[in-house]
Scaffold this motif. Sequence first.
Motif, PDB file in Angstrom:
ATOM      1  N   GLN A   1       0.788  -1.128   0.027  1.00 50.00           N
ATOM      2  CA  GLN A   1      -0.081  -0.504  -0.271  1.00 50.00           C
ATOM      3  C   GLN A   1       0.244   1.278  -0.411  1.00 50.00           C
ATOM      4  N   PRO A   2       0.035   2.381  -0.756  1.00 51.10           N
ATOM      5  CA  PRO A   2       1.042   4.175  -0.486  1.00 51.10           C
ATOM      6  C   PRO A   2       1.230   3.940   0.741  1.00 51.10           C
ATOM      7  N   PHE A   3       3.007   4.331   1.058  1.00 56.72           N
ATOM      8  CA  PHE A   3       3.263   4.688   2.403  1.00 56.72           C
ATOM      9  C   PHE A   3       2.338   5.271   3.649  1.00 56.72           C
ATOM     10  N   PHE A   4       0.952   6.194   3.488  1.00 61.12           N
ATOM     11  CA  PHE A   4       0.740   6.983   3.885  1.00 61.12           C
ATOM     12  C   PHE A   4      -0.467   6.036   4.171  1.00 61.12           C
ATOM     13  N   LEU A   5      -0.939   5.084   3.791  1.00 65.03           N
ATOM     14  CA  LEU A   5      -1.993   4.286   4.456  1.00 65.03           C
ATOM     15  C   LEU A   5      -1.210   3.052   4.912  1.00 65.03           C
ATOM     16  N   GLN A   6       0.174   2.493   5.232  1.00 57.93           N
ATOM     17  CA  GLN A   6       0.557   2.185   6.237  1.00 57.93           C
ATOM     18  C   GLN A   6       0.933   2.390   7.271  1.00 57.93           C
ATOM     19  N   ALA A   7       1.051   4.102   7.095  1.00 55.01           N
ATOM     20  CA  ALA A   7       1.558   4.926   8.160  1.00 55.01           C
ATOM     21  C   ALA A   7       0.585   4.704   9.241  1.00 55.01           C
ATOM     22  N   ALA A   8      -0.986   5.317   8.418  1.00 55.83           N
ATOM     23  CA  ALA A   8      -2.428   5.560   9.412  1.00 55.83           C
ATOM     24  C   ALA A   8      -2.689   4.334   9.952  1.00 55.83           C
ATOM     25  N   THR A   9      -2.316   2.610  10.173  1.00 51.28           N
ATOM     26  CA  THR A   9      -2.700   1.689  10.482  1.00 51.28           C
ATOM     27  C   THR A   9      -1.719   2.057  11.500  1.00 51.28           C
ATOM     28  N   LEU A  10      -0.491   1.624  11.290  1.00 56.00           N
ATOM     29  CA  LEU A  10       0.772   2.131  12.514  1.00 56.00           C
ATOM     30  C   LEU A  10       0.355   3.160  13.370  1.00 56.00           C
TER      31      LEU A  10
ATOM     32  N   GLN B   1       2.148   1.473  16.725  1.00 56.88           N
ATOM     33  CA  GLN B   1       2.547   0.830  17.000  1.00 56.88           C
ATOM     34  C   GLN B   1       4.492   2.414  16.255  1.00 56.88           C
ATOM     35  N   TRP B   2       4.677   2.703  17.299  1.00 59.16           N
ATOM     36  CA  TRP B   2       5.916   4.306  16.932  1.00 59.16           C
ATOM     37  C   TRP B   2       6.769   3.700  16.602  1.00 59.16           C
ATOM     38  N   GLN B   3       7.771   1.993  16.966  1.00 62.91           N
ATOM     39  CA  GLN B   3       8.625   1.871  16.551  1.00 62.91           C
ATOM     40  C   GLN B   3       8.861   1.724  14.993  1.00 62.91           C
ATOM     41  N   ALA B   4       7.663   1.161  14.408  1.00 63.09           N
ATOM     42  CA  ALA B   4       7.433   0.243  13.231  1.00 63.09           C
ATOM     43  C   ALA B   4       7.448   1.977  12.636  1.00 63.09           C
ATOM     44  N   LEU B   5       6.410   2.843  13.049  1.00 62.91           N
ATOM     45  CA  LEU B   5       6.302   4.003  12.547  1.00 62.91           C
ATOM     46  C   LEU B   5       7.354   5.033  11.808  1.00 62.91           C
ATOM     47  N   ALA B   6       8.479   5.198  13.050  1.00 61.83           N
ATOM     48  CA  ALA B   6       9.462   5.274  12.386  1.00 61.83           C
ATOM     49  C   ALA B   6      10.233   5.147  11.573  1.00 61.83           C
ATOM     50  N   GLN B   7      10.338   3.890  11.144  1.00 63.41           N
ATOM     51  CA  GLN B   7      11.481   3.145  10.749  1.00 63.41           C
ATOM     52  C   GLN B   7      10.095   3.048   9.391  1.00 63.41           C
ATOM     53  N   LEU B   8       8.992   3.398   9.157  1.00 58.80           N
ATOM     54  CA  LEU B   8       8.692   3.016   7.356  1.00 58.80           C
ATOM     55  C   LEU B   8       8.835   4.940   7.806  1.00 58.80           C
TER      56      LEU B   8
END
Length: 339
Positions: free
Chosen positions: A228-237, A242-249
């Motif tokens: 998915q686009p980054f913004f959608l992956q980020a919305a779920t995180l 899921q702050w660590q995963a969001l930081a990595q993304l």
Amino acid sequence: MRLKRRFASTLLGSAAALAAVAQPIDRAALIEVAPSVLKIEALTPEGRFQLGSGVIVGAGQVVTNCHVTRHAARVHVVKGGVRWTATLQSADLQHDLCLLRVPQLEGEPVRIARASALRVGQSLMAMGYTGGVGMQLSEGEVVALHRYDGSEIVQSSNWFNSGASGGGLFDASGALVGILTFRLRGGAAHYFAAPADWLLARLPIERDFVSVAPLQGKTFWEESADAQPFFLQAATLEQNEQWQALAQLAERWSREAQDDPEAAYLLGLAYDGLKRHNASIAALQRCLEIDSNYVRAWARLATVYKRQGQQQDMRRALTRLASLDPKQANELSIELERQ
């Protein structure tokens, strides 16, 4: 107390000076465009119905979401009890936009405006056949704009549900800025519309139209999470904290799109969640170097400054926020005073 009063006065002054940001909906203009929003009935080869909405965008042409019509062998558009049959379709499945050719259709095409001209906090109206019954209106505002494939996906607070997919998202003047497309569960402001100006960039020519028949494939928002686009992956995180995963993304996103302020903003948000406040401030400031009007960054920056005890910096951030989105600035200032 005197300082709070002075700051509140500053916010009120900014709000009054820039009330146009929250320009009220022109009800007369919306009354004019409402007849151009139609109900869609998609009939599968097995005889099942899929209900949705559509908008007249040209003479005998109606746009809707492909996820409404993709299983259909026949499609009808309905207005005021009158039913017309779509004879041809031109599908852009990846962007979830299908243009239907409907001969003898009665109705005026709407005016299309570019989503990139919108601003956070701007008033919007959603129109669609939620539940597949009568047309529903939902008033809201722009929450965020997400760069994607040459335009901006519009995230808004305009509530819509099943049946409204393919309906219209209109600005205060009655111009079509988005096609109601999907929502994320669990969020009060997680409603997304495909930009209407994608139609302007991809208007089909005669040979692009084919007979109505089932389609194969997925839309951009139906892809697996990692595609998915980054913004959608980020919305779920973000929703799941899921702050660590969001930081990595966000770090990866920042490397791949250095001119996209949303990547830097989300990095700042993730660092704030991880309690890395100085790193959060640096990332948010980077976001504002890219786009000095990025509303969400000013709001988050004020919050982080508050946590760090940097009262003067917090007030400066809130004052800047008030010049961009007075309503959000007022709500945030009240919230921060309570903390």
